[in-house]
Design a protein around this motif. Sequence first.
Motif, mmCIF file in Angstrom:
data_model
loop_
_atom_site.group_PDB
_atom_site.id
_atom_site.type_symbol
_atom_site.label_atom_id
_atom_site.label_comp_id
_atom_site.label_asym_id
_atom_site.label_seq_id
_atom_site.Cartn_x
_atom_site.Cartn_y
_atom_site.Cartn_z
ATOM 1 N N VAL A 179 21.744 78.811 21.712
ATOM 2 C CA VAL A 179 21.076 77.555 21.361
ATOM 3 C C VAL A 179 21.568 76.438 22.274
ATOM 4 O O VAL A 179 22.762 76.119 22.294
ATOM 5 C CB VAL A 179 21.333 77.192 19.887
ATOM 6 C CG1 VAL A 179 20.584 75.912 19.523
ATOM 7 C CG2 VAL A 179 20.914 78.342 18.966
ATOM 8 N N LYS A 180 20.632 75.849 23.012
ATOM 9 C CA LYS A 180 20.978 74.755 23.919
ATOM 10 C C LYS A 180 20.444 73.439 23.358
ATOM 11 O O LYS A 180 19.228 73.268 23.199
ATOM 12 C CB LYS A 180 20.382 75.011 25.308
ATOM 13 C CG LYS A 180 20.945 76.249 25.991
ATOM 14 C CD LYS A 180 20.421 76.409 27.402
ATOM 15 C CE LYS A 180 21.028 77.609 28.092
ATOM 16 N NZ LYS A 180 20.579 77.754 29.496
ATOM 17 N N GLY A 203 13.961 67.177 25.473
ATOM 18 C CA GLY A 203 14.454 66.389 24.355
ATOM 19 C C GLY A 203 14.521 67.155 23.054
ATOM 20 O O GLY A 203 14.691 66.557 21.989
ATOM 21 N N ARG A 204 14.420 68.499 23.118
ATOM 22 C CA ARG A 204 14.447 69.313 21.914
ATOM 23 C C ARG A 204 15.413 70.478 22.080
ATOM 24 O O ARG A 204 15.716 70.902 23.197
ATOM 25 C CB ARG A 204 13.045 69.858 21.589
ATOM 26 C CG ARG A 204 11.984 68.773 21.477
ATOM 27 C CD ARG A 204 10.653 69.312 21.056
ATOM 28 N NE ARG A 204 10.706 69.867 19.704
ATOM 29 C CZ ARG A 204 9.644 70.343 19.063
ATOM 30 N NH1 ARG A 204 8.452 70.343 19.650
ATOM 31 N NH2 ARG A 204 9.765 70.816 17.832
ATOM 32 N N PHE A 205 15.894 71.017 20.949
ATOM 33 C CA PHE A 205 16.735 72.201 20.991
ATOM 34 C C PHE A 205 15.937 73.377 21.540
ATOM 35 O O PHE A 205 14.724 73.486 21.311
ATOM 36 C CB PHE A 205 17.237 72.543 19.583
ATOM 37 C CG PHE A 205 18.434 71.753 19.139
ATOM 38 C CD1 PHE A 205 19.712 72.295 19.210
ATOM 39 C CD2 PHE A 205 18.279 70.468 18.643
ATOM 40 C CE1 PHE A 205 20.815 71.574 18.796
ATOM 41 C CE2 PHE A 205 19.382 69.734 18.225
ATOM 42 C CZ PHE A 205 20.645 70.281 18.303
ATOM 43 N N ARG A 206 16.614 74.247 22.259
ATOM 44 C CA ARG A 206 16.010 75.484 22.739
ATOM 45 C C ARG A 206 16.805 76.657 22.187
ATOM 46 O O ARG A 206 17.989 76.821 22.481
ATOM 47 C CB ARG A 206 16.022 75.534 24.258
ATOM 48 C CG ARG A 206 15.210 76.689 24.863
ATOM 49 C CD ARG A 206 15.996 77.529 25.824
ATOM 50 N NE ARG A 206 17.083 78.262 25.179
ATOM 51 C CZ ARG A 206 17.946 79.032 25.820
ATOM 52 N NH1 ARG A 206 17.867 79.145 27.126
ATOM 53 N NH2 ARG A 206 18.898 79.675 25.177
ATOM 54 N N SER A 207 16.162 77.480 21.356
ATOM 55 C CA SER A 207 16.856 78.566 20.661
ATOM 56 C C SER A 207 16.323 79.932 21.063
ATOM 57 O O SER A 207 15.119 80.114 21.241
ATOM 58 C CB SER A 207 16.713 78.399 19.136
ATOM 59 O OG SER A 207 17.225 77.144 18.718
ATOM 60 N N ASN A 231 13.471 73.588 29.957
ATOM 61 C CA ASN A 231 14.396 73.647 28.812
ATOM 62 C C ASN A 231 15.381 74.812 28.899
ATOM 63 O O ASN A 231 15.955 75.205 27.904
ATOM 64 C CB ASN A 231 13.635 73.664 27.481
ATOM 65 C CG ASN A 231 12.812 74.928 27.258
ATOM 66 O OD1 ASN A 231 12.691 75.770 28.147
ATOM 67 N ND2 ASN A 231 12.242 75.052 26.068
ATOM 68 N N GLY A 232 15.580 75.330 30.094
ATOM 69 C CA GLY A 232 16.657 76.294 30.296
ATOM 70 C C GLY A 232 16.308 77.733 30.014
ATOM 71 O O GLY A 232 17.062 78.451 29.357
ATOM 72 N N GLY A 274 23.826 70.188 29.912
ATOM 73 C CA GLY A 274 23.989 71.016 31.096
ATOM 74 C C GLY A 274 24.555 72.376 30.749
ATOM 75 O O GLY A 274 25.402 72.899 31.474
ATOM 76 N N ALA A 275 24.123 72.927 29.634
ATOM 77 C CA ALA A 275 24.631 74.234 29.199
ATOM 78 C C ALA A 275 24.018 75.317 30.068
ATOM 79 O O ALA A 275 22.885 75.750 29.846
ATOM 80 C CB ALA A 275 24.290 74.460 27.727
#
Length: 287
Positions: free
Chosen positions: A142-143, A247-251, A183-184, A148-149
């Motif tokens: 979860v980022k 601007g949101r969590f990425r799971s 979003n990674g 910068g994870a």
Amino acid sequence: MPPIRLTDEQLAFFRTRGYLVVPGFLTAHELALYRAESETLVNHCYEQGDLVADWGCVVEPLGCGYFSDPEITAGVRTDRTRYTELRAHLSPRHLVRCTLDGFGLCAQQLLLHCPQRTATPRTAARLSDAGTVFLLNEQYIVKPPHTGAEFAWHQDTAYFRSEERSHAVVSVWTPLDDVSVGNGTVWVDPFPDPDRPGCYAQGVAADTLPRGGSAGSGTAFAVELAAGTALFMDGRLRHCSTGNDSGRFRSVYMPQFSLGRVERPRPAGAKDADSACTAFAIPITNG
């Protein structure tokens, strides 16, 4: 989830390239279950510390402190029924069935068609279960927003000791949100030589992470996926991911499966075989 039967073409693609994308793997109901569990565990982690600094964005249902150490017995780590009973205190049983019977049975098809490892004399005695597929581990990645994870280029099997690499491993990277470069998402570097799976001509330094939507060189590419898609990756596939600029969590939910029980070396005189498991050794079937 009804069992998914992979085609010969999909099996061959995975064997030669090291990855396979299966769109729409999770139903809307299953996707909601995994999202709810991820949110529960992430909230627990934030109550204890910082998700990035303290957890590295990796949250394991049985390793983040949600369950106490005495609850996570050797039996829970190796027995399907006991594992299911404990997990039922966190999420509905359907989620566990999806992990073991949905992800697991697809991983089984891929693992049974992978080129197999060659046992050394030191590990040959432990390969009696080499034809059985086990749940090896599970985690949420979860980022948080604007972090910068990053995860440098790596192969999942590199995290195991050399004596633990006797079995093939498949990781199933499953986004719970739509993922893109912004979003990674994950970047994969397909096997360069189908006859030598997992063998790359040269290593990649951590500072060569993709920037600006480009890997810079080679055949690596960003895998942009809709939520609920499953990305199956051979444990030897080289991959990485960049930070979450949105601007949101990425799971992401990622179970891992092994062909055979992955064990660490046991001290002389040790009698409890279950305690030798590197993580889990839960058979995906009760047979």
